[in-house]
Design a protein around this motif. Structure first.
Motif, PDB file in Angstrom:
ATOM      1  N   MET A   1      27.537  41.204  39.073  1.00 33.79           N
ATOM      2  CA  MET A   1      28.750  40.518  38.631  1.00 33.79           C
ATOM      3  C   MET A   1      28.369  39.215  37.918  1.00 33.79           C
ATOM      4  N   THR A   3      28.450  35.348  36.546  1.00 29.74           N
ATOM      5  CA  THR A   3      28.870  34.087  37.170  1.00 29.74           C
ATOM      6  C   THR A   3      29.739  33.295  36.202  1.00 29.74           C
ATOM      7  N   GLU A   4      30.317  32.209  36.723  1.00 29.83           N
ATOM      8  CA  GLU A   4      31.144  31.349  35.882  1.00 29.83           C
ATOM      9  C   GLU A   4      30.316  30.731  34.769  1.00 29.83           C
ATOM     10  N   ARG A  17      36.638  40.038  28.477  1.00 28.87           N
ATOM     11  CA  ARG A  17      37.752  39.632  29.345  1.00 28.87           C
ATOM     12  C   ARG A  17      38.930  39.045  28.568  1.00 28.87           C
ATOM     13  N   THR A 131      37.669  31.749  37.691  1.00 28.99           N
ATOM     14  CA  THR A 131      37.474  32.346  39.020  1.00 28.99           C
ATOM     15  C   THR A 131      38.369  33.560  39.209  1.00 28.99           C
ATOM     16  N   LEU A 134      36.929  36.530  37.314  1.00 20.68           N
ATOM     17  CA  LEU A 134      35.747  37.098  37.958  1.00 20.68           C
ATOM     18  C   LEU A 134      36.117  37.810  39.257  1.00 20.68           C
ATOM     19  N   ASP A 135      37.021  37.215  40.038  1.00 19.49           N
ATOM     20  CA  ASP A 135      37.442  37.856  41.289  1.00 19.49           C
ATOM     21  C   ASP A 135      38.189  39.158  41.016  1.00 19.49           C
ATOM     22  N   GLU A 137      37.772  41.089  38.515  1.00 20.35           N
ATOM     23  CA  GLU A 137      36.776  42.082  38.098  1.00 20.35           C
ATOM     24  C   GLU A 137      36.035  42.632  39.316  1.00 20.35           C
ATOM     25  N   GLU A 138      35.710  41.745  40.263  1.00 19.46           N
ATOM     26  CA  GLU A 138      35.014  42.191  41.473  1.00 19.46           C
ATOM     27  C   GLU A 138      35.897  43.139  42.275  1.00 19.46           C
ATOM     28  N   ASP A 139      37.198  42.810  42.380  1.00 25.95           N
ATOM     29  CA  ASP A 139      38.131  43.702  43.076  1.00 25.95           C
ATOM     30  C   ASP A 139      38.205  45.053  42.393  1.00 25.95           C
ATOM     31  N   ARG A 141      35.834  46.452  40.581  1.00 27.71           N
ATOM     32  CA  ARG A 141      34.570  47.155  40.850  1.00 27.71           C
ATOM     33  C   ARG A 141      34.588  47.771  42.249  1.00 27.71           C
ATOM     34  N   ALA A 142      35.115  46.999  43.232  1.00 27.71           N
ATOM     35  CA  ALA A 142      35.184  47.522  44.595  1.00 27.71           C
ATOM     36  C   ALA A 142      36.115  48.731  44.671  1.00 27.71           C
TER      37      ALA A 142
END
Length: 230
Positions: A1, A3-4, A17, A131, A134-135, A137-139, A141-142
């Motif tokens: 993932m 980073t900022e 994005r 943030t 990025l969060d 995107e992480e959600d 991916r999960a």
């Protein structure tokens, strides 16, 4: 993932994005001009809680990128037409309520503001937007990983079902053969029942004729009895 910091430094990551303009309103409400499409430099500065000079410096350093994402500079007749349209949309509040630039006006779209959020270092609001991106995107991916696991489990189940169907194949074939035999026997039975029904119909007609003859015979006997007495 990523980073900022990577998002601040990488143009390619920002491009990926750029469609997530919903992140802006998730962090803070962005007040638009009456057309619902554009904001001015002052509006962008208020959103990020920084000075207009900070916004101007960011757009100057990354002029080509922000112009690709909707930044416009209006002058002359184009500016006059835009002001006229905004005053018309402003409605009952009157033309004096809408601030008009004297010689030029820089306009941003939501996409441009999101671009600035991924470039602006000294703003807590911009950091929150990054943030959120990025969060989110992480959600995503999960969620995709979880979906992959479910698909894998389903595929495993289907393999077991395939093996079971292969084992059932011969059994189903024998059952099908037996059903065919039963169908043929039922056809023969139907034919026999049909023949019996025809025979019963003939017997019924014979009985009717016999009843008629018995009636004739009874009348004949009555006639003979009358003639003897007379």
């Amino acid at each position: 993932m990523p980073t900022e910091v990577a998002l601040l430094e990488s143009h390619a990551l920002r491009v990926e994005r750029m469609g997530r303009v919903d992140a802006l309103d998730k962090v803070k409400s962005l007040v638009m001009l009456p057309d619902g499409i554009h904001v001015r430099t002052d509006d962008v500065a208020r959103y990020f809680e920084v000075s207009t000079e900070v916004i101007k410096k960011v757009t100057q350093r990354h002029r080509a990128e922000v112009e690709e994402n909707g930044l416009r500079l209006l002058r002359g007749s184009e500016l006059r037409i835009f002001h006229r349209d905004m005053v018309s949309l402003w409605g009952g509040e009157g033309s004096g309520s809408y601030p008009q630039a004297a010689t030029q006006l820089t306009l941003y779209t939501r996409r441009t503001v999101l671009n600035v959020a991924m470039l602006l270092r000294d703003s807590d609001i911009a950091r929150c937007v990054r943030t959120y991106l990025l969060d989110a995107e992480e959600d995503l991916r999960a969620s995709i990983a979880s979906l992959d696991q479910r698909v894998t489990r389903v595929e495993g189940c289907l393999v077991g079902v395939g093996s079971a169907l292969q084992e059932l194949g011969p059994v189903l074939s024998r059952m099908s053969h037996r059903l065919d035999v039963l169908d043929r026997k039922l056809d023969v039975t139907h034919q026999v029942v049909g023949a019996i029904s025809l025979r019963l119909t003939d017997v019924s007609q014979d009985i009717v004729r016999l009843d008629a003859r018995m009636d004739d015979f009874a009348r004949h006997l009555k006639d003979l009895s009358r003639s003897r007495h007379s």
